[in-house]
Design a protein around this motif. Structure first.
Motif, PDB file in Angstrom:
ATOM      1  N   TYR A  98       0.820  -1.218   0.000  1.00 32.45           N
ATOM      2  CA  TYR A  98       0.000   0.000   0.000  1.00 32.45           C
ATOM      3  C   TYR A  98       0.851   1.264   0.000  1.00 32.45           C
ATOM      4  N   ASN A  99       2.003   1.225   0.668  1.00 30.42           N
ATOM      5  CA  ASN A  99       2.824   2.434   0.793  1.00 30.42           C
ATOM      6  C   ASN A  99       3.647   2.738  -0.449  1.00 30.42           C
ATOM      7  N   SER A 100       3.537   1.893  -1.478  1.00 30.10           N
ATOM      8  CA  SER A 100       4.217   2.182  -2.741  1.00 30.10           C
ATOM      9  C   SER A 100       3.253   2.734  -3.798  1.00 30.10           C
ATOM     10  N   LEU A 101       1.969   2.838  -3.448  1.00 31.84           N
ATOM     11  CA  LEU A 101       0.976   3.354  -4.388  1.00 31.84           C
ATOM     12  C   LEU A 101       1.101   4.871  -4.510  1.00 31.84           C
ATOM     13  N   ASP A 102       0.869   5.370  -5.712  1.00 31.63           N
ATOM     14  CA  ASP A 102       0.947   6.816  -5.950  1.00 31.63           C
ATOM     15  C   ASP A 102      -0.299   7.522  -5.421  1.00 31.63           C
ATOM     16  N   LYS A 103      -0.084   8.699  -4.852  1.00 32.53           N
ATOM     17  CA  LYS A 103      -1.201   9.528  -4.409  1.00 32.53           C
ATOM     18  C   LYS A 103      -1.895  10.178  -5.612  1.00 32.53           C
ATOM     19  N   LYS A 104      -3.204  10.351  -5.492  1.00 33.58           N
ATOM     20  CA  LYS A 104      -3.999  10.980  -6.548  1.00 33.58           C
ATOM     21  C   LYS A 104      -4.682  12.229  -5.992  1.00 33.58           C
ATOM     22  N   ASP A 105      -5.075  13.115  -6.874  1.00 35.80           N
ATOM     23  CA  ASP A 105      -5.783  14.333  -6.463  1.00 35.80           C
ATOM     24  C   ASP A 105      -7.239  13.988  -6.163  1.00 35.80           C
ATOM     25  N   VAL A 106      -7.428  13.359  -5.018  1.00 37.06           N
ATOM     26  CA  VAL A 106      -8.750  12.856  -4.618  1.00 37.06           C
ATOM     27  C   VAL A 106      -8.979  13.170  -3.149  1.00 37.06           C
ATOM     28  N   VAL A 107     -10.196  13.619  -2.842  1.00 34.83           N
ATOM     29  CA  VAL A 107     -10.687  13.706  -1.468  1.00 34.83           C
ATOM     30  C   VAL A 107     -11.708  12.584  -1.294  1.00 34.83           C
ATOM     31  N   VAL A 108     -11.580  11.823  -0.215  1.00 32.76           N
ATOM     32  CA  VAL A 108     -12.483  10.690   0.037  1.00 32.76           C
ATOM     33  C   VAL A 108     -13.381  11.002   1.229  1.00 32.76           C
ATOM     34  N   TYR A 109     -14.656  10.663   1.080  1.00 33.86           N
ATOM     35  CA  TYR A 109     -15.616  10.731   2.191  1.00 33.86           C
ATOM     36  C   TYR A 109     -16.070   9.307   2.457  1.00 33.86           C
ATOM     37  N   SER A 110     -15.839   8.811   3.680  1.00 37.70           N
ATOM     38  CA  SER A 110     -16.066   7.394   3.978  1.00 37.70           C
ATOM     39  C   SER A 110     -17.204   7.132   4.952  1.00 37.70           C
ATOM     40  N   SER A 111     -17.826   8.166   5.476  1.00 37.00           N
ATOM     41  CA  SER A 111     -18.825   7.985   6.532  1.00 37.00           C
ATOM     42  C   SER A 111     -20.190   7.605   5.978  1.00 37.00           C
ATOM     43  N   ARG A 112     -21.043   7.139   6.881  1.00 41.72           N
ATOM     44  CA  ARG A 112     -22.437   6.895   6.509  1.00 41.72           C
ATOM     45  C   ARG A 112     -23.100   8.210   6.106  1.00 41.72           C
TER      46      ARG A 112
END
Length: 223
Positions: free
Chosen positions: A52-66
């Motif tokens: 997981y720590n080798s994956l590239d970051k993307k210009d994304v905001v994530v919302y994970s809540s209900r």
């Protein structure tokens, strides 16, 4: 009632925040209460997404809540819409493991769908496996939270385990574990967006949150 009767036979209660501890005391619980965050097995969690720590970051905001009332989803959508208008290179992802998004709050699902049609960069990701969800956390720039009620959640523990930066409201138990510069004024869209921009300007990880939770798991067993 039954809960307080059960309390007399307890040798200890493990909870995620001092806010929760105070509420239990106010309710009459007398058993020893240990604030240890939510116990999580860090290595077992990380093993769900090797590399997981080798994956590239993307210009994304994530919302994970209900999407229920206590998570303040209408406010989240206000922030998302304004943020995407001023940041054309970004996407905003809303995630669920369910086949469909659900909510007990009237109008939320219709508003969510309407915004995804109006703004294609507001993406609704349904039916995610654990691996797919953890990939979202590992590759996003920010996990955004708008909850009105929390006691330290799996949401933030999993996000920070996989290296996501976080932006949360300065509310309830959040000040106990979220850095001051990663919290915004509740119900204030401008404050939320300013905090996201500040975080993007100086990205950082928050591994201490999952480390403390992993320690909580061991403390629970020890006590």
């Amino acid at each position: 009632g039954f809960e307080l009767g059960l309390d007399k036979r307890m040798t200890g209660i493990f909870i995620g925040s001092t806010v929760h501890k105070e509420q239990l005391r106010e309710a009459g619980f007398t058993a020893p209460i240990h604030v240890v965050s939510l116990p999580i097995h860090k290595q077992a969690t990380l093993s769900k997404l090797p590399g997981y720590n080798s994956l590239d970051k993307k210009d994304v905001v994530v919302y994970s809540s209900r999407l229920d009332k206590e998570k303040n989803p209408f406010f989240m959508m206000e922030v998302a819409k304004e943020f995407l208008e001023s940041n054309p290179g970004f996407e905003w992802h809303v995630t669920t493991s369910g086949k469909e998004f659900r909510s007990m709050l009237p109008g939320v699902i219709n508003a969510l769908t309407a915004l995804s049609i109006e703004e294609p960069r507001f993406k609704l990701l349904k039916g995610l496996t654990k691996e797919e969800y953890y990939t979202e956390l590992a590759t996003c720039k920010i996990q955004f939270n708008s909850s009105l009620q929390d006691y330290v959640s799996w949401t933030v523990i999993e996000a920070t385990a996989f290296g996501a930066d976080i932006v949360y409201p300065n509310f309830r138990s959040f000040p106990e574990f979220v850095d001051q510069d990663r919290m915004y004024k509740p119900f204030d869209v401008k404050s939320a967006i300013d905090t996201i921009h500040n975080a993007l300007d100086k990205q950082k990880s928050h591994y201490d949150i999952v480390d403390i939770s992993d320690l909580g798991r061991r403390m629970e067993g020890y006590i």
